[in-house]
Design a protein around this motif. Sequence first.
Motif, PDB file in Angstrom:
ATOM      1  N   ASP A 304      55.147   3.754  -3.343  1.00 33.53           N
ATOM      2  CA  ASP A 304      53.135   2.928  -2.995  1.00 33.53           C
ATOM      3  C   ASP A 304      53.928   1.715  -1.741  1.00 33.53           C
ATOM      4  O   ASP A 304      53.070   1.022  -2.053  1.00 33.53           O
ATOM      5  N   LEU A 305      53.810   2.647  -0.703  1.00 34.70           N
ATOM      6  CA  LEU A 305      54.330   1.946   0.396  1.00 34.70           C
ATOM      7  C   LEU A 305      52.490   2.607   1.726  1.00 34.70           C
ATOM      8  O   LEU A 305      52.573   3.523   1.940  1.00 34.70           O
ATOM      9  N   PRO A 306      51.881   1.139   2.461  1.00 34.24           N
ATOM     10  CA  PRO A 306      50.396   1.462   2.573  1.00 34.24           C
ATOM     11  C   PRO A 306      51.009   2.525   4.061  1.00 34.24           C
ATOM     12  O   PRO A 306      52.467   2.609   4.825  1.00 34.24           O
ATOM     13  N   GLU A 307      50.205   3.778   4.104  1.00 31.25           N
ATOM     14  CA  GLU A 307      50.501   4.728   5.626  1.00 31.25           C
ATOM     15  C   GLU A 307      50.365   3.156   6.880  1.00 31.25           C
ATOM     16  O   GLU A 307      49.578   2.703   6.833  1.00 31.25           O
ATOM     17  N   GLU A 308      50.758   3.261   7.897  1.00 36.18           N
ATOM     18  CA  GLU A 308      50.533   3.096   8.875  1.00 36.18           C
ATOM     19  C   GLU A 308      50.273   3.615  10.773  1.00 36.18           C
ATOM     20  O   GLU A 308      51.052   4.109  11.084  1.00 36.18           O
ATOM     21  N   PRO A 309      49.472   4.860  10.183  1.00 37.47           N
ATOM     22  CA  PRO A 309      48.844   5.176  11.374  1.00 37.47           C
ATOM     23  C   PRO A 309      49.381   4.882  13.106  1.00 37.47           C
ATOM     24  O   PRO A 309      49.878   5.701  13.484  1.00 37.47           O
ATOM     25  N   GLU A 310      48.799   3.734  12.719  1.00 37.23           N
ATOM     26  CA  GLU A 310      48.790   3.254  14.588  1.00 37.23           C
ATOM     27  C   GLU A 310      49.931   2.993  15.115  1.00 37.23           C
ATOM     28  O   GLU A 310      50.004   2.890  15.963  1.00 37.23           O
TER      29      GLU A 310
END
Length: 416
Positions: A304-310
């Motif tokens: 459960d690690l947040p996505e970081e598309p930037e």
Amino acid sequence: MANEEIEVLVVGAGQAGVAMSEHLSEGGVPHLVLERDRIAERWRTGRWDSLVANGPAWHDRFPGLEFDDVSPDAFAPKDQVARYFETYAEKIAAPIRCGVEVVSVERHVGRRGFRVETSEGVIDAQFVVAATGPFQRPVIPPIVPDGAVPVQIHSSDYRNPDQLPEGGVLVVGAGSSGVQIADELQRAGREVHLSVGPHDRPPRSYRGRDFCWWLGVLGLWDLETPPAGAEHVTIAVSGARGGHTVNFRALAAQGINLVGRTESYADGVLRFSSDLADNIAAGDANYLALLDEADAWVERNGADLPEEPEARVLGDDPAAVNDPVLELDLAEAGITSIVWATGFATDYSWLKVDALDEHGRPAHRRGVSTEPGIYFVGLPWLSRRGSSFIWGVWHDAKHIAGHITTQRSYLAYDRT
């Protein structure tokens, strides 16, 4: 006067020497650590004033002691790192003798052990551990002759912007040291050129985790040899100003003039390779590859690690990439100083035994040298990628102490 005798002599009381002392003490091995200056002297006087550790405090430490004055996710300033090792040495009651320089180590003839000549007399030792680390002799390529600019110094002699004369600065080297020094100088109002060579460029953090954590869970700290062709590639990562990913596009936008690898000098003109675009592209590829591995790990483990598309948005290439500067008249550019962040060479001229290769570099396997009884600790890739970091040195020292303990047991065997 009789020579002093000790079973194991450790040369150097930096992080490697302190770690060796801990493991030797735990094994009940009598030993002495000699240090020509003070404990962790390189951290005190061999770095610039604003330097911080490149790994967070939760990671860049020994297992037996946390930093008591640095938050776990912060990056310890160099003076606090030096105090950490002083405190650790006190904690383990390390037998360290400061202000003593080792002049030579030679094998005894006709009996076991080594004759160690020091600035305070001779010591007989059964085993010798070279814990002097990799930062022994600053390397400045013989490119720009003396007097071509008012000041040329190695990064190990750089302290702060006020140290340099007024005018522009060329920083040669795009590893952690070169990037941080160039950034500091530009923020101090200097006109800065940064010569960028081949480098790896990991993210400082991704999906809420520091890159040190990612290298751990991905098993990349345990690589035993560097990838082919990358043995001497520098790492561009920074703990400065709270830690951030090195971004050469951002440095260019900030006002730093990027050029390629420094190649030659003649008649006041410095010439650079046309490899700037290739070097930045290779660094980008290294960066994106680690993001790919991290994303795959998250999916595989259901983390459960947040996505970081930037993080994948690299931005436009600066003009210097598309239209590279290949020559620079130093006087016309107003450059009065060159800082060479070009690394170090080892110097084991004091080690007069068969423990070095034809180039004077340690000949060893995981720190156990080709000369029985001689050991090395504190070198990059000594056993794996993590050997360059504080925690990696601690584990390498444990292995070497175990090897010494085993050898002692053989030598102590008496059938009668």
